[in-house]
Design an enzyme around this catalytic site. Structure first.
Site, short mmCIF file in Angstrom:
data_model
loop_
_atom_site.label_atom_id
_atom_site.label_comp_id
_atom_site.label_asym_id
_atom_site.label_seq_id
_atom_site.Cartn_x
_atom_site.Cartn_y
_atom_site.Cartn_z
N HIS A 50 0.83 -1.21 0.00
CA HIS A 50 0.00 0.00 0.00
C HIS A 50 0.86 1.25 0.00
O HIS A 50 0.36 2.36 -0.28
CB HIS A 50 -0.92 -0.01 1.22
CG HIS A 50 -2.23 0.68 1.01
ND1 HIS A 50 -2.41 1.68 0.06
CD2 HIS A 50 -3.43 0.54 1.63
CE1 HIS A 50 -3.66 2.10 0.12
NE2 HIS A 50 -4.30 1.42 1.06
N ASP B 103 -8.25 -11.43 -17.75
CA ASP B 103 -8.19 -12.66 -18.54
C ASP B 103 -6.74 -12.91 -18.96
O ASP B 103 -6.19 -12.19 -19.78
CB ASP B 103 -9.09 -12.53 -19.77
CG ASP B 103 -9.14 -13.79 -20.63
OD1 ASP B 103 -8.37 -14.73 -20.34
OD2 ASP B 103 -9.92 -13.81 -21.59
#
Length: 426
Positions: free
Chosen positions: A151, A369
């Site tokens: 983060h 994908d």
């Protein structure tokens, strides 16, 4: 469900990062982040055309290739110098074998805590990789690909941008024009500050009781019913946030015997929502926390969903309007710090209950994908602190809420009649 680690290695960029790009300053917003790694897990059915050995080779090769564009991820964070050393040391890549079927996870047959073993563990240090990947292979041929990323260098949108760039490179067997090229100039808008500026990360509160995470699904029909209760026209995220907040307020009232002031701290993306000309493809943290408040009172009080929706809508509108006012990054960051400090001081005095909410809704995670179809499910993992995180259901109409509470609060939360009426626990 046993998860066995088969191998670990470091994946470096396919071509070395040029010397003039080896040092990247972090922004002052990056400095505000706690030293944690965020996790995404994407699940895929078995592939007819590729075995998992072939899929793993493609994942490794494309990860190395995409790191040439996202080269800071392969570096190391040097906190004292407010910089990323883009030294090409690499992303840790782990392969694991899962003793079970993917369907067992999808159908809720195993405890949610099992997901912790599908994600690498990161102990923050100067030598810790900024990102980890774990490829989990199920007995049925299914895959769970987890990305754990610091983060300190990315928010959820930037992490998602990297994940989709990697999946596109894997599917296309190389870098093509459809892949988003990031820019690394966000520190020019928000220059880093030294410690004398008293910038401190907002730390989630911890409790002595164990933290329990449960997953709830609020489907599209339930969300429509919740919206119908209100006088507003809230978004999915706003109405589900207000719904869960209402239950948390009721839980606090049940525990304390009276109504208490309650604040939720909800993350809002600032991409395209400031007066600064920051590109949409900027890499780093660029978000603000909106703090919505419920007033509480001396005795018991029945809070209404409509009231919380209105409060949350007003807070979000005001926060975004305020973020358009500053003409430079320093003023915007000062506003962020003042907001954080105000809530921290109230919480430390024990005057309020505060809850952290985050949302991945509308993030294009279900578009990742790698060449064997889109994910059949996307998840996070159990959190070690009290908070609520939300993401889309696969159909895009509902919301999955991952609620992490201490054991005592969770018992009351689970028994709330409105939770049972509008959600299903998995």
């Amino acid at each position: 469900m046993k998860v066995e680690i088969l191998s670990k290695k470091l994946i470096k960029p396919a071509t070395p990062t040029p010397p003039h790009l080896r040092s990247l300053k972090v922004s002052s917003i990056d400095q505000l982040q706690p030293p944690i790694h965020g996790a995404f897990i994407l699940y895929y059915h078995a592939s007819n055309g590729n075995d998992n050995g072939e899929r793993s080779k493609r994942l490794e090769k494309s990860l190395s290739e995409i790191l040439t564009l996202y080269y800071p991820i392969a570096g190391r964070y040097i906190k004292d110098k407010q910089m990323i050393d883009c030294n090409d040391e690499g992303v840790e890549y782990i392969e694991a074998q899962v003793g079970g079927l993917l369907a067992q996870l999808l159908e809720g047959e195993v405890k949610v805590e099992v997901l912790n073993y599908l994600v690498p563990y990161a102990m923050p240090s100067a030598t810790t990789p900024l990102a980890f990947v774990q490829v989990n292979k199920f007995e049925c041929g299914g895959l769970a690909i987890s990305l754990l990323i610091s983060h300190n260098i990315v928010d959820g949108i930037a992490a998602c941008m990297f994940l989709n760039a990697w999946s596109n490179a894997c599917k296309a067997s190389g870098i093509n024009n459809e892949i988003v090229r990031p820019t690394f100039d966000i520190a020019s808008y928000f220059p880093p500050k030294d410690n004398n500026y008293n910038i401190t990360a907002m730390k989630p509160k911890r409790h002595g009781a164990p933290i329990i995470t449960k997953r709830f699904v609020i489907n599209g029909a339930a969300i429509s019913n919740l919206k119908a209760i209100t006088k507003h026209q809230p978004s999915r995220v706003v109405v589900v946030t207000a719904f869960l907040w209402k239950i948390l307020i009721d839980v606090a009232q049940a525990r304390h015997g009276h109504s208490r002031t309650s604040i939720i701290c909800h993350s809002l993306s600032l991409r395209g929502k400031t007066a600064l000309p920051i590109p949409d493809n900027s890499f780093g943290n660029l978000y603000m926390v909106a703090n919505a408040r419920f007033g509480g009172g001396d005795g018991e009080r029945k809070v209404k969903l409509n009231e919380l929706v209105g409060s949350l809508n007003d807070t979000i509108r005001k926060t975004l309007a305020d973020c358009m006012k500053p003409k430079n990054g320093d003023d915007l960051v000062s506003m962020m710090i003042d907001s954080m400090r105000e809530v921290q001081e109230e919480v430390e005095r024990g005057e309020v209950d505060s809850y952290t909410f985050s949302s991945w809704c509308r993030f294009p995670l279900y578009e990742a994908d790698f060449g064997w179809g889109k994910p059949i499910w996307v998840s996070s993992k159990p959190k070690p602190v009290e908070m609520v995180s939300m993401n889309d259901t696969k159909d895009g109409d509902g919301i999955e809420a991952w609620v992490s509470l201490n054991e005592n609060n969770m018992l009351l939360f689970l028994n709330h009649p409105e939770l049972k009426a509008f959600s299903s626990q998995i």
